[in-house]
Every structure is written in C-alpha cells, then in structure tokens.
Motif scaffolding. Sequence first.
Motif, PDB file in Angstrom:
ATOM      1  N   UNK A 220      43.486   5.787  52.792  1.00 47.41           N
ATOM      2  CA  UNK A 220      44.410   6.881  53.028  1.00 47.41           C
ATOM      3  C   UNK A 220      43.644   8.134  53.436  1.00 47.41           C
ATOM      4  N   UNK A 221      44.092   8.763  54.555  1.00 43.35           N
ATOM      5  CA  UNK A 221      43.424   9.957  55.031  1.00 43.35           C
ATOM      6  C   UNK A 221      43.804  11.175  54.197  1.00 43.35           C
ATOM      7  N   UNK A 222      44.987  11.148  53.597  1.00 45.05           N
ATOM      8  CA  UNK A 222      45.465  12.271  52.808  1.00 45.05           C
ATOM      9  C   UNK A 222      45.887  11.770  51.429  1.00 45.05           C
ATOM     10  N   UNK A 223      45.952  12.697  50.508  1.00 48.00           N
ATOM     11  CA  UNK A 223      46.464  12.379  49.182  1.00 48.00           C
ATOM     12  C   UNK A 223      47.910  12.844  49.060  1.00 48.00           C
ATOM     13  N   UNK A 224      48.634  12.195  48.129  1.00 47.53           N
ATOM     14  CA  UNK A 224      49.996  12.650  47.854  1.00 47.53           C
ATOM     15  C   UNK A 224      49.948  14.079  47.318  1.00 47.53           C
ATOM     16  N   UNK A 225      50.785  14.933  47.858  1.00 55.48           N
ATOM     17  CA  UNK A 225      50.839  16.317  47.418  1.00 55.48           C
ATOM     18  C   UNK A 225      52.202  16.615  46.815  1.00 55.48           C
ATOM     19  N   UNK A 226      52.196  17.498  45.844  1.00 53.21           N
ATOM     20  CA  UNK A 226      53.422  17.873  45.144  1.00 53.21           C
ATOM     21  C   UNK A 226      54.482  18.384  46.111  1.00 53.21           C
ATOM     22  N   UNK A 227      54.105  19.281  47.039  1.00 50.03           N
ATOM     23  CA  UNK A 227      55.070  19.875  47.955  1.00 50.03           C
ATOM     24  C   UNK A 227      55.652  18.847  48.917  1.00 50.03           C
ATOM     25  N   UNK A 228      54.857  17.835  49.288  1.00 46.79           N
ATOM     26  CA  UNK A 228      55.383  16.776  50.154  1.00 46.79           C
ATOM     27  C   UNK A 228      56.439  15.953  49.418  1.00 46.79           C
ATOM     28  N   UNK A 229      56.150  15.621  48.161  1.00 49.81           N
ATOM     29  CA  UNK A 229      57.130  14.886  47.353  1.00 49.81           C
ATOM     30  C   UNK A 229      58.394  15.710  47.155  1.00 49.81           C
ATOM     31  N   UNK A 230      58.212  16.991  46.888  1.00 50.36           N
ATOM     32  CA  UNK A 230      59.358  17.876  46.702  1.00 50.36           C
ATOM     33  C   UNK A 230      60.211  17.949  47.966  1.00 50.36           C
ATOM     34  N   UNK A 231      59.553  18.011  49.124  1.00 48.35           N
ATOM     35  CA  UNK A 231      60.277  18.046  50.398  1.00 48.35           C
ATOM     36  C   UNK A 231      61.080  16.766  50.594  1.00 48.35           C
ATOM     37  N   UNK A 232      60.472  15.623  50.314  1.00 48.25           N
ATOM     38  CA  UNK A 232      61.164  14.342  50.476  1.00 48.25           C
ATOM     39  C   UNK A 232      62.390  14.262  49.562  1.00 48.25           C
ATOM     40  N   UNK A 233      62.244  14.647  48.292  1.00 49.27           N
ATOM     41  CA  UNK A 233      63.367  14.572  47.347  1.00 49.27           C
ATOM     42  C   UNK A 233      64.505  15.481  47.794  1.00 49.27           C
ATOM     43  N   UNK A 234      64.175  16.669  48.271  1.00 52.55           N
ATOM     44  CA  UNK A 234      65.223  17.591  48.724  1.00 52.55           C
ATOM     45  C   UNK A 234      65.978  17.027  49.923  1.00 52.55           C
ATOM     46  N   UNK A 235      65.251  16.490  50.905  1.00 50.75           N
ATOM     47  CA  UNK A 235      65.906  15.915  52.082  1.00 50.75           C
ATOM     48  C   UNK A 235      66.772  14.724  51.664  1.00 50.75           C
ATOM     49  N   UNK A 236      66.242  13.879  50.771  1.00 52.40           N
ATOM     50  CA  UNK A 236      66.990  12.698  50.331  1.00 52.40           C
ATOM     51  C   UNK A 236      68.269  13.095  49.605  1.00 52.40           C
ATOM     52  N   UNK A 237      68.206  14.129  48.766  1.00 56.87           N
ATOM     53  CA  UNK A 237      69.369  14.522  47.976  1.00 56.87           C
ATOM     54  C   UNK A 237      70.401  15.306  48.800  1.00 56.87           C
ATOM     55  N   UNK A 238      69.921  16.146  49.714  1.00 52.86           N
ATOM     56  CA  UNK A 238      70.838  16.974  50.496  1.00 52.86           C
ATOM     57  C   UNK A 238      71.330  16.283  51.758  1.00 52.86           C
ATOM     58  N   UNK A 239      70.547  15.334  52.291  1.00 54.11           N
ATOM     59  CA  UNK A 239      70.981  14.554  53.441  1.00 54.11           C
ATOM     60  C   UNK A 239      70.716  15.194  54.791  1.00 54.11           C
ATOM     61  N   UNK A 240      70.200  16.429  54.814  1.00 55.98           N
ATOM     62  CA  UNK A 240      69.890  17.068  56.095  1.00 55.98           C
ATOM     63  C   UNK A 240      68.592  17.858  55.968  1.00 55.98           C
ATOM     64  N   UNK A 241      67.839  17.905  57.070  1.00 50.36           N
ATOM     65  CA  UNK A 241      66.619  18.708  57.095  1.00 50.36           C
ATOM     66  C   UNK A 241      66.970  20.201  57.037  1.00 50.36           C
ATOM     67  N   UNK A 242      68.087  20.562  57.660  1.00 52.41           N
ATOM     68  CA  UNK A 242      68.459  21.984  57.725  1.00 52.41           C
ATOM     69  C   UNK A 242      68.672  22.560  56.323  1.00 52.41           C
ATOM     70  N   UNK A 243      69.497  21.875  55.513  1.00 56.36           N
ATOM     71  CA  UNK A 243      69.772  22.376  54.166  1.00 56.36           C
ATOM     72  C   UNK A 243      68.525  22.330  53.296  1.00 56.36           C
ATOM     73  N   UNK A 244      67.733  21.243  53.441  1.00 56.94           N
ATOM     74  CA  UNK A 244      66.514  21.122  52.641  1.00 56.94           C
ATOM     75  C   UNK A 244      65.520  22.217  52.997  1.00 56.94           C
ATOM     76  N   UNK A 245      65.391  22.530  54.283  1.00 54.01           N
ATOM     77  CA  UNK A 245      64.473  23.587  54.707  1.00 54.01           C
ATOM     78  C   UNK A 245      64.902  24.930  54.132  1.00 54.01           C
ATOM     79  N   UNK A 246      66.205  25.204  54.133  1.00 55.25           N
ATOM     80  CA  UNK A 246      66.696  26.453  53.546  1.00 55.25           C
ATOM     81  C   UNK A 246      66.415  26.508  52.049  1.00 55.25           C
TER      82      UNK A 246
END
Length: 304
Positions: free
Chosen positions: A1-27
């Motif tokens: 693996x070139x990168x390690x799992x990062x907290x903010x990446x996991x947080x971004x994924x969970x937000x997108x998964x729960x909200x269903x849109x990149x727009x709402x998750x980004x906000x």
Amino acid sequence: MQHRLEFLDLQAFVQVAELGTFHEAANRLHLSQPALSRRIQKLEEVLEVTLLERTTRRTRLTPIGIDFLAKARRMLDEYESSIMGIRDLATHQKGTITIACLPTAAFYFLPSVIREFNTAWPGIRIRILDVSAHEGLEKVIRGEADFGINMFSAQTPEISFTPLLKDPFVLALRSDHPLAGKQHLEWSDLEQVRLITVSRDSGNRTLLDNALAPTGIHLNSFYEVQHLSTSLGLVESGLGVAILPRMAMPGPDHKTLCTKQLPPPYIHRTIGLVRSNAHSLSATAQLFINMLLERWAEEAVSPE
C-alpha cells in the motif's frame, strides 16, 4: 500500500455513504467537492476496491462498500473512544460504561460495585444490557459492550474469560411441596413431578441436558419457558418445580419459594468476566473492572 488509512478519509467515506451525495457530505465536512472526491479516491486506492458507485443524482455503496461501512464506523468510534479515554484517564469526570450481563448475575455482582464506583466517579454513566448468554457474548465481540459478565462457554479467539465463581444448580420449589420436606433428594424423586425448563437454546438448559445425558436420567419436562424469572413464577404458582442456577433464586426469606440441593452428578455454571481481544478497553471501563475484581476477590475469601 502506497498510503495508510487516514481518519479524515474514513470520515469522508462514512459521510458520503450516510448522506448519499458528495454535495451534502462536502458541506457537512466543510470541504470542496473535488477535495472530498480525492479523499474517497485515495481510500479506494489504499484498499484496492471500489466502495461507491457514482451517478448524476445519487451515490450508492457497492457490496464491498456496504460491508466496509460497518468497519469504518467502528474504526472511527474506536478512534474517538481512545481520545476520550486519554482524557478520562486524567479526569474521569464523565463517560459511559456499557456492560452486557446475564440478568441473574446483574443483581448478584453489580449493585455494590456500581454504588462504590458512582461515589468515586459520579459523572460516569453505567449502561447494563441484561441479555442472554449468547446475546451478551455477541455484544462484547461486536464492541457494543465494553465487557460482559457471562457464563463460561466454548472459548473463541475473539474473547478472553476470567472466572469469578461457580454457580451450582438447585431445585426450586414451593415450601409446601412434598419434596421440600425430604432430607436427601434422588433423581428418581424428580421423575414423577412436572419440571419447568427453559428453552433448548438457553445456555443453562444446555448445561443441564449435557450433564444428565450420560446418566440415563429422564425428567418430566412438562413446561418450557424463555426466561428463568418466568419459570420461578410458575413454580410459585404451584405448577411444578424447576432446576436452575442458585443465583437466579430470590433470598432465603422468600415466603413461598425454597431450594433443595440436587444429588450427583452435581451441575454448575462458571460465571466470569468476558472481554474482547479485538477491542481495547476505555480507561473508565478498566477502572470499573479493577474495582469489580477487587471487590469479588474480597467476597471470594469471605465465608458464605
């Protein structure tokens, strides 16, 4: 693996998964959509899988994404719990401890320890999940409880078990039952009475059946219930007798119920502390466990 799992990446994924849109998750995360997309892309590259299917209107989880979502949430919870645990270690001012406990053991082990613990750390809340042996074990393994008080079962790599006491099985009956006056019971005495048992998926029933199977003893299991408390209610009503752990019985001053010692083969269950090998304990949960073990060590050396 070139990168390690990062907290903010996991947080971004969970937000997108729960909200269903990149727009709402980004906000929600105060990120631009391109920055959010880069975080999801980096996470997928690290895992070497596709987690999300993007459409013009919605974003859906792939089957792998659905499975990973639960793991991602757990990793975020453990991270936040670890941070809180460090703060708790310094102050112990607030927090929550969740205990998965057998209903019969909850009354026996916990009240005195909870009272002492709350006096020392009044800001820490205690949640008691009074569930069956199987449910309690699963809640500890899944991380839904900090630890459990349970009966010993087949050891699994997911948990560790610290025995606390052996709880013998006894005969529960009304004090006016003909067998109550008998000095020494034989198993043959019980073959003619109606026995109230718990269901076959109960750990207590399994212990009883396994102990009697090699002996050729056949009891008259006439009524079947789901909970030990229900069986005691039927006994109190005069519908039969029950074989159950002594810990499930009310105190000796009960007006109606009494117990009799069973003949060999003696049957008992081992009650102890169950901890997960996969999830780290919070500092507050460890404090409670230390107090519980210390208190029980004092009880164990005291005469009954």
